[in-house]
Design an enzyme around this catalytic site. Structure first.
Site, short mmCIF file in Angstrom:
data_model
loop_
_atom_site.label_atom_id
_atom_site.label_comp_id
_atom_site.label_asym_id
_atom_site.label_seq_id
_atom_site.Cartn_x
_atom_site.Cartn_y
_atom_site.Cartn_z
N HIS A 1 -3.83 -5.75 1.13
CA HIS A 1 -3.06 -6.59 3.07
C HIS A 1 -3.94 -7.33 3.18
O HIS A 1 -4.40 -8.08 1.94
CB HIS A 1 -3.63 -5.14 3.77
CG HIS A 1 -3.27 -3.60 3.62
ND1 HIS A 1 -2.27 -3.10 3.77
CD2 HIS A 1 -4.06 -2.39 2.96
CE1 HIS A 1 -1.77 -1.35 4.39
NE2 HIS A 1 -3.32 -1.23 3.38
N CYS B 1 0.77 -1.21 0.21
CA CYS B 1 -0.06 -0.11 0.49
C CYS B 1 0.66 1.09 -0.24
O CYS B 1 1.50 1.94 -0.33
CB CYS B 1 -1.04 -0.12 1.34
SG CYS B 1 -2.72 0.72 1.17
#
Length: 495
Positions: free
Chosen positions: A431, A334
């Protein structure tokens, strides 16, 4: 509405409120109750995606799991995600509504209380008991005006309170008695009992302490809870919960995770920490990246450009380049993926002041922070073939030449991530990769550690089971349940 409610507040942060609520939720579920967790206001950069398309604090997602229900945006209607020392992103019912400095946020609270009470009423409509978690310290009387997180909520909803003190940090008698002393009388009367948490040693030696607290405050002593070692197998919500390096004699792979100041979703690495073959270390500013590690991970960030500046200030950019020259692997997730590229542009000031900054240049990609926040659970395969499940939680788009070597393929055919030509530097937006046993095994094999020795879901479930049993032994659970009562909600709150 037949639901009862009980609120758990603390004498300070990190006293174990989240863990106790999770344990009580599992305990009551085991007794046949329909349980829902609720936290009016949370402050955390460790968040979870919900099935109804929003985000809530990671602790409430764990508590929902303990209660045997899917996480919902109503379990944490107000989430603050810190972006600076004095400001945070404000998330209401799972969606970002803007950014606010601390003083500005205080003035927003009266309007937010309406959403808080409405979400609470919704949960009360589907449960036998709602377990409410406070935030920070109940004794922060300087923040009492317009409070929606602790006594302000308890008073508005008519919910009784149990106060938790942490004996591990010392001064627990003073912290509990001191909370009673500083609270306005109408707030102190909302507290029905107390629990002393994280005790180590002979409980008989603190019997007088429990009696003293009860006598001075008039609150009922509900339990002296010994330290629960299994808490290390449950996701931590606060960066304070990040453990130091645990050196394992049998480990043959060493992984360093950069814990920059606004690190987010750091529970991504809990499954790796549990692996006997993995020596995992969170490297904090002021400490160089250790030489000889096999993998350096740049995790998520709530303020990517600001954390990239702190990364450079710590000298980690130099350490990273040396690590790459030695043939080491790098993974960005991310915000960490965005940092690995050539540049990050934030023209609208989504995560801080508008601007553009130079990236680390380890991947030939560039990022622009624009558009709505993407919050979605995903599944697919790594391009090399290992399956994965996880979630996306980000703004912006990353493109560039290295995207021709994507890291992941989603089940719907979309591609995500990028890799260097030699495959040693990779990044993606997903994630939760390492919580998938198959994906984690694939990474361990690539790093030379063999296959996974851990079933992560089983480990978490066992920790919740053991926690519930632990609390059954050390808390007067019948008395605790007897304190819960039907909340007093106004018509506007239940509409």
């Amino acid at each position: 509405m037949t639901a009862r409610a009980l609120m758990f507040q603390g004498t300070g942060s990190d006293v174990g409120k989240s863990t106790l609520v999770a344990g009580v939720a599992r305990l009551l579920r085991n007794r046949g109750f329909r349980v829902r967790p609720f936290k009016p206001q949370n402050m955390s950069n460790n968040a979870a995606v919900t099935a109804d398309g929003g985000e809530i604090g990671r602790a409430q997602a764990l508590q929902a799991r303990a209660a045997g229900v899917a996480p919902s945006i109503h379990m944490n209607p107000v989430l603050l995600k810190p972006q600076s020392e004095v400001g945070a992103q404000v998330v209401v019912r799972g969606r970002v509504i803007g950014n606010a400095k601390a003083a500005q946020y205080q003035e927003m609270k009266p309007a937010l209380m309406t959403a808080v009470l409405d979400s609470f009423a919704r949960l009360c409509g589907e449960a036998d008991i709602v377990l409410v978690e406070g935030a920070g310290s109940a004794s922060e009387v300087n923040l009492r005006r317009n409070d929606i997180a602790n006594m302000g909520f308890a008073g508005a909803a008519g919910v009784p309170v149990v106060l938790i003190g942490d004996i591990e940090r010392g001064g627990v008698i003073a912290s509990l008695v001191g909370t009673h002393a500083v609270l306005p009388p109408e707030d102190a009367r909302l507290i029905e009992g107390f629990i002393v948490n994280k005790f180590r040693g002979d409980p008989g030696l603190f019997a007088d302490g429990m009696r003293t607290i009860a006598e001075v405050t008039g609150w009922r002593a509900l339990g002296l809870v010994p330290h629960f070692d299994g808490v290390r197998h449950l996701p931590a919500e606060d960066v304070l919960g990040l453990s130091a390096r645990e050196i394992k004699p049998g480990a043959n792979v060493r992984i360093a995770v950069l814990a920059y100041p606004r690190v987010s979703n750091f529970d991504d690495f809990d499954p790796l920490r549990m692996e006997p073959a993995v020596d995992l270390e969170f490297v904090r500013p002021g400490t160089p990246i250790p030489a000889g590690v096999d993998l350096v991970v740049l995790p998520g960030s709530k303020a990517t450009i600001a954390d990239l500046a702190d990364l450079r200030a710590a000298g980690w950019d130099i350490d990273l380049k040396a690590h790459v020259r030695r043939g080491g692997r790098v993974l960005g997730i991310c915000g960490g993926y965005q940092m690995l590229g050539n540049s990050i542009a934030d023209p609208a000031g989504i995560e801080g002041p508008p601007g553009i900054c130079e990236g680390l240049g380890l991947l030939d990609v560039a990022t622009q922070l624009t558009g709505d926040k993407l919050l979605v659970e995903v599944a697919g395969t790594r391009m090399a073939g290992a399956p994965f499940t996880g979630y996306e939680m980000h703004v912006g788009r990353t493109d560039g030449a290295d995207c021709v070597r994507p890291m992941l393929r989603f089940a719907d055919g979309r591609l995500d991530g990028a890799a260097s030509a030699n495959g040693r530097i990779e990044g993606c937006y997903v994630h939760g990769l390492f919580a998938d046993d198959a994906q984690r095994s694939d990474w361990l094999a690539r790093l030379g550690a063999g296959t996974s020795a851990v079933n992560y879901e089983d480990v978490v479930e066992k920790a919740l089971y053991d926690l519930a049993q632990h609390l059954e032994r050390h808390i007067d659970c019948d008395a605790l349940l007897g304190l819960a009562r039907a909340p007093r909600l106004t018509a506007s709150a239940t509409a």
